[in-house]
Design an enzyme around this catalytic site. Structure first.
Site, mmCIF file in Angstrom:
data_model
loop_
_atom_site.group_PDB
_atom_site.id
_atom_site.type_symbol
_atom_site.label_atom_id
_atom_site.label_comp_id
_atom_site.label_asym_id
_atom_site.label_seq_id
_atom_site.Cartn_x
_atom_site.Cartn_y
_atom_site.Cartn_z
ATOM 1 N N CYS A 1 -22.363 12.220 32.063
ATOM 2 C CA CYS A 1 -22.023 11.424 33.240
ATOM 3 C C CYS A 1 -21.435 10.138 32.688
ATOM 4 O O CYS A 1 -21.989 9.557 31.745
ATOM 5 C CB CYS A 1 -23.245 11.144 34.109
ATOM 6 S SG CYS A 1 -22.893 10.023 35.475
ATOM 7 N N THR A 2 -20.340 9.695 33.251
ATOM 8 C CA THR A 2 -19.619 8.579 32.652
ATOM 9 C C THR A 2 -20.362 7.257 32.739
ATOM 10 O O THR A 2 -19.958 6.280 32.103
ATOM 11 C CB THR A 2 -18.217 8.443 33.271
ATOM 12 O OG1 THR A 2 -18.318 8.443 34.701
ATOM 13 C CG2 THR A 2 -17.329 9.592 32.826
ATOM 14 N N GLU A 3 -21.471 7.213 33.516
ATOM 15 C CA GLU A 3 -22.273 5.990 33.564
ATOM 16 C C GLU A 3 -23.397 5.950 32.527
ATOM 17 O O GLU A 3 -23.949 4.876 32.255
ATOM 18 C CB GLU A 3 -22.912 5.806 34.957
ATOM 19 C CG GLU A 3 -21.971 5.305 36.031
ATOM 20 C CD GLU A 3 -21.113 6.414 36.608
ATOM 21 O OE1 GLU A 3 -20.049 6.107 37.180
ATOM 22 O OE2 GLU A 3 -21.491 7.595 36.478
ATOM 23 N N THR B 1 -14.644 11.016 35.709
ATOM 24 C CA THR B 1 -15.997 11.401 36.079
ATOM 25 C C THR B 1 -16.211 12.831 35.632
ATOM 26 O O THR B 1 -15.272 13.633 35.658
ATOM 27 C CB THR B 1 -16.219 11.299 37.604
ATOM 28 O OG1 THR B 1 -17.396 12.007 37.978
ATOM 29 C CG2 THR B 1 -15.053 11.891 38.374
ATOM 30 N N ASN B 2 -17.420 13.160 35.214
ATOM 31 C CA ASN B 2 -17.725 14.544 34.837
ATOM 32 C C ASN B 2 -17.898 15.431 36.063
ATOM 33 O O ASN B 2 -17.341 16.523 36.155
ATOM 34 C CB ASN B 2 -19.002 14.592 33.989
ATOM 35 C CG ASN B 2 -18.800 14.067 32.587
ATOM 36 O OD1 ASN B 2 -18.435 14.787 31.671
ATOM 37 N ND2 ASN B 2 -19.041 12.772 32.401
ATOM 38 N N THR B 3 -18.694 14.957 37.022
ATOM 39 C CA THR B 3 -19.071 15.797 38.167
ATOM 40 C C THR B 3 -17.864 16.301 38.940
ATOM 41 O O THR B 3 -17.819 17.477 39.336
ATOM 42 C CB THR B 3 -20.006 15.020 39.114
ATOM 43 O OG1 THR B 3 -21.218 14.705 38.423
ATOM 44 C CG2 THR B 3 -20.331 15.834 40.352
ATOM 45 N N GLN C 1 -20.813 14.806 48.333
ATOM 46 C CA GLN C 1 -21.510 15.545 47.277
ATOM 47 C C GLN C 1 -22.902 15.974 47.738
ATOM 48 O O GLN C 1 -23.280 17.140 47.613
ATOM 49 C CB GLN C 1 -21.646 14.674 46.022
ATOM 50 C CG GLN C 1 -20.368 14.421 45.262
ATOM 51 C CD GLN C 1 -20.570 13.433 44.124
ATOM 52 O OE1 GLN C 1 -21.507 12.634 44.131
ATOM 53 N NE2 GLN C 1 -19.694 13.475 43.135
ATOM 54 N N MET D 1 -15.479 6.499 40.460
ATOM 55 C CA MET D 1 -16.643 7.388 40.659
ATOM 56 C C MET D 1 -17.603 7.290 39.466
ATOM 57 O O MET D 1 -17.775 8.247 38.727
ATOM 58 C CB MET D 1 -16.153 8.829 40.851
ATOM 59 C CG MET D 1 -15.262 8.988 42.073
ATOM 60 S SD MET D 1 -14.335 10.538 42.060
ATOM 61 C CE MET D 1 -12.975 10.147 40.943
#
Length: 231
Positions: free
Chosen positions: A197-199, A83-85, A52, A10
């Protein structure tokens, strides 16, 4: 060494970074040919993304719980959600497994407090920036003051994540937009910025910003190694 369970995909772009950082950190600390003991369950992010944006969080939670159960059955000693979300449902996931979840917001908050920072800017998906599941965890029990961008800027940050970074697209124009948004957070008093956000760390790094940045991917991955090695 404990076995690290990773609930990933994710997106897979950031899950690669988790795997790389975890193994490099283990090798740096233990030397020789050491690497991490780990298990990863990777979801189909298209399914998660649709749920989401359709506000079908119960269905998304069910998918996350299913993945976490697979990881526990596989023999992991603890779980990190890559993932943060999707920490939005961390509490619900924890209720359905017996191994502990290492929460990304807690690991990040500890790093922030260690630098004596109290007012922090937060970038991430709109869910992470605008809802309370993440900000609230930073505010209480960690007593941090959290600032987010304007509504228009939040939309820009969100769109770049889903339409570019999650697809592996790195654009200079988007990097400059992020730098402008961070500059506005600094003007508003931010002493540091969470790349929540991990991206985002694929686009922005410390060389781009004058105040400390907190890369949640690296922080979370390194915290997992600390826990796995009992450090």
């Amino acid at each position: 060494m404990k076995t690290i369970g990773l609930l990933g995909g994710m997106s897979w772009e950031s899950s690669i970074e988790y795997y790389r950082i975890i193994n490099q950190t283990v090798n740096k600390r233990l030397g020789s040919h050491h690497s991490a003991k780990s298990l990863m369950y990777s979801v189909d992010f298209e399914e998660i993304k649709k749920l989401q944006h359709e506000n079908k969080w119960e269905e998304a939670t069910a998918l996350m719980i299913n993945g976490a159960r697979y990881i526990e059955k596989g023999g992991a000693d603890f779980l990190i959600i890559c993932t943060n979300t999707m920490h939005k449902m961390a509490n619900q996931i924890q209720q359905h497994i017996t191994i502990p979840i290492l929460h990304i917001a807690d690991a990040t908050a500890e790093k922030i407090k260690a630098q004596g920072i109290h007012k922090i800017g937060l970038l991430g998906t709109k869910f992470t920036m605008e809802e309370d599941f993440y900000k609230g965890r930073l505010i209480s029990p960690h007593n941090l003051k959290v600032n987010i961008p304007s509504q228009e800027e939040c939309q820009i940050v969100h769109d770049v994540i889903y339409k570019e970074l999650c697809l592996g697209k790195i654009k200079t124009v988007s990097k400059n937009r992020y730098k402008d948004i961070i500059s506005n957070l600094i003007t508003d008093g931010a002493e540091g910025v969470i790349l929540g956000c991990t991206e985002i760390s694929l686009l922005i790094n410390q060389h781009d910003i004058s105040i400390p940045i907190f890369d949640t991917t690296a922080i979370h991955a390194q915290a997992a190694v600390d826990y796995a090695l009992d450090l």
